[in-house]
Design a protein around this motif. Structure first.
Motif, PDB file in Angstrom:
ATOM      1  N   LEU A 154       0.822  -1.212   0.000  1.00  0.00           N
ATOM      2  CA  LEU A 154       0.000   0.000   0.000  1.00  0.00           C
ATOM      3  C   LEU A 154       0.855   1.261   0.000  1.00  0.00           C
ATOM      4  O   LEU A 154       0.453   2.292  -0.547  1.00  0.00           O
ATOM      5  N   GLY A 155       2.036   1.180   0.596  1.00  0.00           N
ATOM      6  CA  GLY A 155       2.960   2.315   0.534  1.00  0.00           C
ATOM      7  C   GLY A 155       3.381   2.587  -0.897  1.00  0.00           C
ATOM      8  O   GLY A 155       3.489   3.752  -1.316  1.00  0.00           O
ATOM      9  N   GLY A 156       3.609   1.518  -1.652  1.00  0.00           N
ATOM     10  CA  GLY A 156       3.956   1.675  -3.061  1.00  0.00           C
ATOM     11  C   GLY A 156       2.821   2.286  -3.863  1.00  0.00           C
ATOM     12  O   GLY A 156       3.045   3.102  -4.760  1.00  0.00           O
ATOM     13  N   VAL A 157       1.581   1.888  -3.529  1.00  0.00           N
ATOM     14  CA  VAL A 157       0.407   2.467  -4.188  1.00  0.00           C
ATOM     15  C   VAL A 157       0.341   3.965  -3.911  1.00  0.00           C
ATOM     16  O   VAL A 157       0.086   4.773  -4.814  1.00  0.00           O
ATOM     17  N   ALA A 158       0.592   4.349  -2.657  1.00  0.00           N
ATOM     18  CA  ALA A 158       0.579   5.768  -2.301  1.00  0.00           C
ATOM     19  C   ALA A 158       1.654   6.535  -3.066  1.00  0.00           C
ATOM     20  O   ALA A 158       1.418   7.650  -3.559  1.00  0.00           O
ATOM     21  N   LEU A 159       2.838   5.938  -3.206  1.00  0.00           N
ATOM     22  CA  LEU A 159       3.911   6.585  -3.952  1.00  0.00           C
ATOM     23  C   LEU A 159       3.529   6.737  -5.431  1.00  0.00           C
ATOM     24  O   LEU A 159       3.801   7.780  -6.045  1.00  0.00           O
ATOM     25  N   GLY A 160       2.897   5.709  -5.992  1.00  0.00           N
ATOM     26  CA  GLY A 160       2.471   5.781  -7.384  1.00  0.00           C
ATOM     27  C   GLY A 160       1.442   6.873  -7.611  1.00  0.00           C
ATOM     28  O   GLY A 160       1.489   7.590  -8.620  1.00  0.00           O
ATOM     29  N   LEU A 161       0.518   7.020  -6.667  1.00  0.00           N
ATOM     30  CA  LEU A 161      -0.491   8.071  -6.790  1.00  0.00           C
ATOM     31  C   LEU A 161       0.129   9.460  -6.585  1.00  0.00           C
ATOM     32  O   LEU A 161      -0.291  10.430  -7.226  1.00  0.00           O
ATOM     33  N   LEU A 162       1.106   9.565  -5.698  1.00  0.00           N
ATOM     34  CA  LEU A 162       1.814  10.828  -5.537  1.00  0.00           C
ATOM     35  C   LEU A 162       2.541  11.215  -6.825  1.00  0.00           C
ATOM     36  O   LEU A 162       2.588  12.392  -7.199  1.00  0.00           O
ATOM     37  N   ALA A 163       3.107  10.215  -7.503  1.00  0.00           N
ATOM     38  CA  ALA A 163       3.747  10.467  -8.795  1.00  0.00           C
ATOM     39  C   ALA A 163       2.729  11.014  -9.792  1.00  0.00           C
ATOM     40  O   ALA A 163       3.024  11.947 -10.554  1.00  0.00           O
ATOM     41  N   ALA A 164       1.516  10.454  -9.779  1.00  0.00           N
ATOM     42  CA  ALA A 164       0.463  10.922 -10.687  1.00  0.00           C
ATOM     43  C   ALA A 164       0.068  12.362 -10.363  1.00  0.00           C
ATOM     44  O   ALA A 164      -0.163  13.171 -11.267  1.00  0.00           O
ATOM     45  N   VAL A 165      -0.011  12.692  -9.074  1.00  0.00           N
ATOM     46  CA  VAL A 165      -0.349  14.060  -8.663  1.00  0.00           C
ATOM     47  C   VAL A 165       0.727  15.040  -9.143  1.00  0.00           C
ATOM     48  O   VAL A 165       0.420  16.101  -9.709  1.00  0.00           O
ATOM     49  N   CYS A 166       1.988  14.684  -8.932  1.00  0.00           N
ATOM     50  CA  CYS A 166       3.086  15.563  -9.353  1.00  0.00           C
ATOM     51  C   CYS A 166       3.119  15.711 -10.872  1.00  0.00           C
ATOM     52  O   CYS A 166       3.393  16.794 -11.399  1.00  0.00           O
ATOM     53  N   TYR A 167       2.834  14.622 -11.585  1.00  0.00           N
ATOM     54  CA  TYR A 167       2.817  14.681 -13.040  1.00  0.00           C
ATOM     55  C   TYR A 167       1.683  15.585 -13.525  1.00  0.00           C
ATOM     56  O   TYR A 167       1.839  16.350 -14.485  1.00  0.00           O
ATOM     57  N   THR A 168       0.543  15.521 -12.843  1.00  0.00           N
ATOM     58  CA  THR A 168      -0.583  16.400 -13.172  1.00  0.00           C
ATOM     59  C   THR A 168      -0.200  17.863 -12.977  1.00  0.00           C
ATOM     60  O   THR A 168      -0.492  18.718 -13.832  1.00  0.00           O
ATOM     61  N   LEU A 169       0.459  18.179 -11.869  1.00  0.00           N
ATOM     62  CA  LEU A 169       0.896  19.545 -11.613  1.00  0.00           C
ATOM     63  C   LEU A 169       1.930  19.994 -12.636  1.00  0.00           C
ATOM     64  O   LEU A 169       1.925  21.151 -13.079  1.00  0.00           O
ATOM     65  N   PHE A 170       2.804  19.073 -13.028  1.00  0.00           N
ATOM     66  CA  PHE A 170       3.805  19.415 -14.038  1.00  0.00           C
ATOM     67  C   PHE A 170       3.147  19.765 -15.371  1.00  0.00           C
ATOM     68  O   PHE A 170       3.496  20.741 -16.022  1.00  0.00           O
ATOM     69  N   ILE A 171       2.174  18.947 -15.789  1.00  0.00           N
ATOM     70  CA  ILE A 171       1.469  19.218 -17.036  1.00  0.00           C
ATOM     71  C   ILE A 171       0.802  20.582 -16.980  1.00  0.00           C
ATOM     72  O   ILE A 171       0.840  21.362 -17.941  1.00  0.00           O
ATOM     73  N   CYS A 172       0.187  20.875 -15.846  1.00  0.00           N
ATOM     74  CA  CYS A 172      -0.511  22.144 -15.677  1.00  0.00           C
ATOM     75  C   CYS A 172       0.447  23.326 -15.820  1.00  0.00           C
ATOM     76  O   CYS A 172       0.197  24.260 -16.593  1.00  0.00           O
TER      77      CYS A 172
END
Length: 308
Positions: A154-172
């Motif tokens: 589950l820690g890995g899942v949280a890290l993967g979702l954090l990566a998605a959040v950061c990628y979303t902010l980067f795109i923005c």
């Protein structure tokens, strides 16, 4: 633009996006060879930084009007892509590459919601449908329905979702900063910012601890080629000459490439439900680019596509 040139642009975008798909498998293989996340992430960024500056320098010399404020904005934008790679590569320590990339692809619906928040423009019906398709596809591909969710970190899942959040902010942010600059120049400054934040979070001990002599240079070269040099150059050359929607759909080829590479090189098993989920996610990406009514086609780069 001639048909031949347009097809050349399409192939460049397709190959650039596919190059990203190889990256997560290379990271996993680097881990299997005994290298740490700090060594893997730092060396890739360092080698890519050097290579992109060498490629970009002749173009940069011809440019005028690069202000300190613009440079700082591009560097700040790079912080988010650096954090994306940081969280994503850490997730790859404990998750299969094929699952980690599914979490990263949640940027599809995250970006739509962020756009709604910032631009006060609600998603259209195609975008709502795309969000549903991406979530359904992720559910199928995750293994929950097939009973293989047990034991997932589950820690890995949280890290993967954090990566998605950061990628979303980067795109923005990347889509709003120095858009008049050549894409390759922008990518080079962004990669510089990414390297800076990575070196702050993980000091570059690989430069003096001897790991380069033990074979890290080989993996660093491969990862910088597939994760920075090839995609940055190919996408910068090809994406401006095709429609935004087509570029985004072609960019989604990264997902099946990750799945195939992880199956062939990492022996990660994929069942029928997993492949069905991948197809549904790709369908969601395609649907998200559908427009309501008729609007003139416009060319653009794939926003947010730079090194992980």
């Amino acid at each position: 633009m001639t048909s031949l040139n347009r097809w050349t642009a399409i192939w460049l975008v397709l190959l650039g996006a596919a190059s990203y798909g190889v990256l997560s498998t290379l990271v996993k293989l680097g881990y299997q060879n005994g290298f740490t996340p700090g060594e893997i992430i730092g060396s890739q960024n360092f080698f890519g930084f050097i290579a992109l500056w060498l490629i970009c320098l002749p173009q940069l010399r011809k440019m005028k009007g690069i202000t300190l404020g613009t440079v700082l904005k591009l560097l700040f934008s790079g912080v988010f892509t650096g954090l994306t790679g940081y969280f994503y590569y850490l997730s790859l320590q404990v998750l299969d590459a094929s699952f980690a990339v599914l979490l990263l692809f949640q940027f599809t619906w995250m970006g739509m919601l962020l756009g709604w928040l910032l631009d006060k423009k609600a998603p259209n019906r195609f975008q709502w449908l795309a969000m549903v398709l991406v979530l359904i596809g992720t559910l199928l591909s995750s293994g929950v329905l097939s009973g293989s969710w047990e034991g997932v970190n589950l820690g890995g899942v949280a890290l993967g979702l954090l990566a998605a959040v950061c990628y979303t902010l980067f795109i923005c942010f990347s889509g709003r900063v120095a858009t008049h600059f050549p894409p390759l120049v922008r990518s080079t400054w962004v990669v510089t910012g990414a390297m800076m934040i990575v070196f702050i979070l993980m000091p570059p001990q690989f430069l003096w601890n001897g790991s380069l002599d033990k074979g890290l240079w080989y993996w660093a070269c491969l990862m910088s080629v597939f994760g920075m040099i090839v995609p940055s150059y190919f996408l910068a050359k090809g994406a401006p000459f095709i429609e935004t929607g087509l570029a985004s759909v072609l960019g989604a080829v990264e997902l099946p490439v990750v799945i195939v590479c992880s199956a062939l090189l990492l022996q990660e098993s994929q069942g029928t439900l997993q492949w069905l989920g991948v197809v549904i996610i790709l369908l969601g990406v395609f649907v998200s680019e559908k427009k309501i009514g008729r609007s003139p086609a416009k060319t653009s780069v794939i926003k947010g596509k730079t090194a992980l």
